[in-house]
Design a protein around this motif. Structure first.
Motif, PDB file in Angstrom:
ATOM      1  N   MET A   1      55.366  25.461  29.278  1.00 24.24           N
ATOM      2  CA  MET A   1      54.368  26.454  29.594  1.00 24.24           C
ATOM      3  C   MET A   1      55.068  27.593  30.338  1.00 24.24           C
ATOM      4  SD  MET A   1      50.786  25.940  31.734  1.00 24.24           S
ATOM      5  CE  MET A   1      50.502  24.354  31.009  1.00 24.24           C
ATOM      6  N   VAL A   2      54.667  28.814  30.046  1.00 21.26           N
ATOM      7  CA  VAL A   2      55.258  29.965  30.718  1.00 21.26           C
ATOM      8  C   VAL A   2      54.864  29.942  32.197  1.00 21.26           C
ATOM      9  CG1 VAL A   2      55.249  32.496  30.865  1.00 21.26           C
ATOM     10  CG2 VAL A   2      55.315  31.374  28.628  1.00 21.26           C
ATOM     11  N   GLU A   3      55.830  30.173  33.051  1.00 19.41           N
ATOM     12  CA  GLU A   3      55.570  30.237  34.488  1.00 19.41           C
ATOM     13  C   GLU A   3      55.099  31.655  34.808  1.00 19.41           C
ATOM     14  OE1 GLU A   3      58.656  28.403  36.806  1.00 19.41           O
ATOM     15  OE2 GLU A   3      58.529  26.571  35.615  1.00 19.41           O
ATOM     16  N   LEU A   4      53.892  31.929  34.377  1.00 23.28           N
ATOM     17  CA  LEU A   4      53.318  33.279  34.386  1.00 23.28           C
ATOM     18  C   LEU A   4      53.142  33.832  35.788  1.00 23.28           C
ATOM     19  CD1 LEU A   4      51.986  35.642  32.879  1.00 23.28           C
ATOM     20  CD2 LEU A   4      49.865  34.313  32.851  1.00 23.28           C
ATOM     21  N   GLN A   5      53.665  35.040  35.971  1.00 23.18           N
ATOM     22  CA  GLN A   5      53.433  35.800  37.191  1.00 23.18           C
ATOM     23  C   GLN A   5      52.853  37.137  36.752  1.00 23.18           C
ATOM     24  OE1 GLN A   5      57.397  35.580  39.053  1.00 23.18           O
ATOM     25  NE2 GLN A   5      56.460  34.212  40.544  1.00 23.18           N
ATOM     26  N   HIS A   6      51.590  37.337  37.039  1.00 25.12           N
ATOM     27  CA  HIS A   6      50.927  38.579  36.647  1.00 25.12           C
ATOM     28  C   HIS A   6      51.478  39.753  37.445  1.00 25.12           C
ATOM     29  CE1 HIS A   6      48.012  35.532  35.302  1.00 25.12           C
ATOM     30  NE2 HIS A   6      47.690  36.420  34.377  1.00 25.12           N
ATOM     31  N   ARG A   7      51.575  40.881  36.794  1.00 24.55           N
ATOM     32  CA  ARG A   7      52.027  42.100  37.486  1.00 24.55           C
ATOM     33  C   ARG A   7      51.009  42.480  38.569  1.00 24.55           C
ATOM     34  NH1 ARG A   7      52.620  46.081  32.731  1.00 24.55           N
ATOM     35  NH2 ARG A   7      53.625  44.240  31.900  1.00 24.55           N
ATOM     36  N   ALA A   8      51.491  43.179  39.569  1.00 29.45           N
ATOM     37  CA  ALA A   8      50.627  43.547  40.697  1.00 29.45           C
ATOM     38  C   ALA A   8      49.563  44.563  40.292  1.00 29.45           C
ATOM     39  CB  ALA A   8      51.475  44.088  41.849  1.00 29.45           C
ATOM     40  N   ALA A   9      49.947  45.545  39.499  1.00 28.16           N
ATOM     41  CA  ALA A   9      49.015  46.589  39.080  1.00 28.16           C
ATOM     42  C   ALA A   9      48.425  46.232  37.718  1.00 28.16           C
ATOM     43  CB  ALA A   9      49.726  47.935  39.010  1.00 28.16           C
ATOM     44  N   ILE A  10      47.106  46.155  37.646  1.00 25.70           N
ATOM     45  CA  ILE A  10      46.477  45.821  36.370  1.00 25.70           C
ATOM     46  C   ILE A  10      46.633  47.011  35.417  1.00 25.70           C
ATOM     47  CG2 ILE A  10      44.854  44.278  37.516  1.00 25.70           C
ATOM     48  CD1 ILE A  10      42.640  46.312  36.925  1.00 25.70           C
ATOM     49  N   PRO A  11      46.629  46.748  34.110  1.00 23.87           N
ATOM     50  CA  PRO A  11      46.752  47.851  33.154  1.00 23.87           C
ATOM     51  C   PRO A  11      45.663  48.903  33.371  1.00 23.87           C
ATOM     52  CG  PRO A  11      47.069  45.755  32.049  1.00 23.87           C
ATOM     53  CD  PRO A  11      46.612  45.449  33.447  1.00 23.87           C
ATOM     54  N   PHE A  12      46.056  50.150  33.203  1.00 23.80           N
ATOM     55  CA  PHE A  12      45.155  51.284  33.412  1.00 23.80           C
ATOM     56  C   PHE A  12      43.870  51.142  32.607  1.00 23.80           C
ATOM     57  CE2 PHE A  12      43.650  55.389  31.828  1.00 23.80           C
ATOM     58  CZ  PHE A  12      43.289  55.998  33.021  1.00 23.80           C
ATOM     59  N   GLU A  13      43.980  50.707  31.366  1.00 27.76           N
ATOM     60  CA  GLU A  13      42.818  50.594  30.490  1.00 27.76           C
ATOM     61  C   GLU A  13      41.799  49.571  31.005  1.00 27.76           C
ATOM     62  OE1 GLU A  13      46.349  51.958  28.073  1.00 27.76           O
ATOM     63  OE2 GLU A  13      45.972  50.458  29.628  1.00 27.76           O
ATOM     64  N   LEU A  14      42.294  48.480  31.593  1.00 30.27           N
ATOM     65  CA  LEU A  14      41.394  47.491  32.192  1.00 30.27           C
ATOM     66  C   LEU A  14      40.719  48.083  33.418  1.00 30.27           C
ATOM     67  CD1 LEU A  14      40.149  44.667  32.410  1.00 30.27           C
ATOM     68  CD2 LEU A  14      42.233  43.932  33.611  1.00 30.27           C
ATOM     69  N   HIS A  15      41.497  48.755  34.240  1.00 29.23           N
ATOM     70  CA  HIS A  15      40.943  49.410  35.433  1.00 29.23           C
ATOM     71  C   HIS A  15      39.860  50.410  35.031  1.00 29.23           C
ATOM     72  CE1 HIS A  15      40.791  51.125  39.434  1.00 29.23           C
ATOM     73  NE2 HIS A  15      40.925  52.318  38.878  1.00 29.23           N
ATOM     74  N   SER A  16      40.135  51.213  34.013  1.00 28.10           N
ATOM     75  CA  SER A  16      39.161  52.218  33.552  1.00 28.10           C
ATOM     76  C   SER A  16      37.893  51.558  33.033  1.00 28.10           C
ATOM     77  CB  SER A  16      39.768  53.087  32.449  1.00 28.10           C
ATOM     78  OG  SER A  16      40.833  53.830  32.963  1.00 28.10           O
ATOM     79  N   PHE A  17      38.061  50.479  32.263  1.00 23.08           N
ATOM     80  CA  PHE A  17      36.888  49.762  31.755  1.00 23.08           C
ATOM     81  C   PHE A  17      36.047  49.237  32.907  1.00 23.08           C
ATOM     82  CE2 PHE A  17      34.780  45.780  30.730  1.00 23.08           C
ATOM     83  CZ  PHE A  17      33.972  46.172  29.674  1.00 23.08           C
ATOM     84  N   LEU A  18      36.679  48.634  33.894  1.00 22.72           N
ATOM     85  CA  LEU A  18      35.952  48.064  35.025  1.00 22.72           C
ATOM     86  C   LEU A  18      35.251  49.147  35.850  1.00 22.72           C
ATOM     87  CD1 LEU A  18      38.496  45.316  36.099  1.00 22.72           C
ATOM     88  CD2 LEU A  18      36.307  44.992  34.920  1.00 22.72           C
ATOM     89  N   GLN A  19      35.882  50.315  35.950  1.00 24.50           N
ATOM     90  CA  GLN A  19      35.248  51.432  36.665  1.00 24.50           C
ATOM     91  C   GLN A  19      34.009  51.921  35.910  1.00 24.50           C
ATOM     92  OE1 GLN A  19      36.124  52.929  39.706  1.00 24.50           O
ATOM     93  NE2 GLN A  19      37.373  51.084  39.869  1.00 24.50           N
ATOM     94  N   ALA A  20      34.117  51.984  34.588  1.00 27.24           N
ATOM     95  CA  ALA A  20      33.012  52.480  33.766  1.00 27.24           C
ATOM     96  C   ALA A  20      31.908  51.437  33.572  1.00 27.24           C
ATOM     97  CB  ALA A  20      33.544  52.930  32.405  1.00 27.24           C
ATOM     98  N   HIS A  21      32.250  50.160  33.697  1.00 27.32           N
ATOM     99  CA  HIS A  21      31.293  49.074  33.460  1.00 27.32           C
ATOM    100  C   HIS A  21      31.359  48.061  34.616  1.00 27.32           C
ATOM    101  CE1 HIS A  21      32.504  50.668  29.512  1.00 27.32           C
ATOM    102  NE2 HIS A  21      31.222  50.520  29.202  1.00 27.32           N
ATOM    103  N   PRO A  22      30.961  48.462  35.804  1.00 23.66           N
ATOM    104  CA  PRO A  22      31.115  47.575  36.976  1.00 23.66           C
ATOM    105  C   PRO A  22      30.298  46.284  36.898  1.00 23.66           C
ATOM    106  CG  PRO A  22      29.823  49.503  37.560  1.00 23.66           C
ATOM    107  CD  PRO A  22      30.333  49.732  36.168  1.00 23.66           C
ATOM    108  N   ARG A  23      29.268  46.255  36.081  1.00 22.19           N
ATOM    109  CA  ARG A  23      28.426  45.062  35.974  1.00 22.19           C
ATOM    110  C   ARG A  23      28.616  44.360  34.626  1.00 22.19           C
ATOM    111  NH1 ARG A  23      25.285  46.251  40.428  1.00 22.19           N
ATOM    112  NH2 ARG A  23      24.172  47.958  40.645  1.00 22.19           N
ATOM    113  N   ALA A  24      29.732  44.588  33.994  1.00 29.58           N
ATOM    114  CA  ALA A  24      29.977  43.991  32.674  1.00 29.58           C
ATOM    115  C   ALA A  24      29.917  42.475  32.763  1.00 29.58           C
ATOM    116  CB  ALA A  24      31.335  44.422  32.135  1.00 29.58           C
ATOM    117  N   GLY A  25      29.176  41.894  31.834  1.00 26.15           N
ATOM    118  CA  GLY A  25      29.051  40.446  31.765  1.00 26.15           C
ATOM    119  C   GLY A  25      29.923  39.888  30.653  1.00 26.15           C
TER     120      GLY A  25
END
Length: 195
Positions: free
Chosen positions: A1-25
């Motif tokens: 299994m990959v010993e995954l370490q997520h990057r500190a800064a989330i991808p811009f596109e995810l950040h933008s989506f979350l900003q535009a859809h703060p209550r996304a289910g």
């Protein structure tokens, strides 16, 4: 299994989506609005995972496979609040006999992350087994994780065995090249357990 370490800064596109859809289910995960972010997250994770499936460690291109939820977004073990959490994402292959497709909505006893391979090793036939020094409970967790992901699937074991045999040759003939070898091949994390 990959010993995954997520990057500190989330991808811009995810950040933008979350900003535009703060209550996304959970339903928004498959929406058209999330597709750009989904592709960007998958590509970022592919880089973080060095082009390997997070579970089986087979090679995986950035535009292949699926965006996997480590903790499921639905089902009896649902964690819907983690549906868009970057650290709950991984990039996985699509194979109904292994990995995320086999895991479905299960909760893994051992998740991909730093030292996730510490309790298992690779046997000479390519099978993943618990290390001998584990408690009974920990051995159970190793077996349960391995079986939930189908990591001892016959085809996968055969593939790993070929790379294990090559790795053993490198260790015998040119041991100084072993780390370079591991950096270039699939199954590098599980192969690293035999050192």
């Amino acid at each position: 299994m990959v010993e995954l370490q997520h990057r500190a800064a989330i991808p811009f596109e995810l950040h933008s989506f979350l900003q535009a859809h703060p209550r996304a289910g959970v339903a928004a995960f498959d929406s058209m609005e999330f597709q750009l972010a989904k592709r960007a997250v998958r590509a970022a994770l592919n880089t973080d995972q060095n082009g390997l499936c997070v579970y089986c460690e087979r090679r995986l291109a950035a535009d292949e496979g699926q965006l996997e939820h480590i903790k499921p977004k639905g089902g009896p073990n649902a964690h819907p609040l983690l549906c868009f959490t970057y650290t709950n994402f991984a990039h996985g292959c699509i194979n109904d006999r292994t990995c995320g497709q086999k895991k479905k909505n299960g909760l893994l006893p051992i998740e991909p992350g730093p030292n996730c391979n510490a309790d298992w090793t690779l046997s000479t036939d390519g099978a993943i087994e618990p290390t001998s020094n584990q408690t009974r409970a920990r051995k159970h967790a190793v077996r349960q994780t391995r079986d939930m992901l189908g990591l001892n699937n016959a085809a996968l074991m055969l593939e790993r065995r070929r790379f294990l045999d090559a790795f053993v040759r490198v260790l015998r003939e040119t041991p100084n090249d072993s780390h370079q070898f591991l950096g270039l091949v699939p199954f590098r994390h599980i192969l690293g357990t035999v050192l």
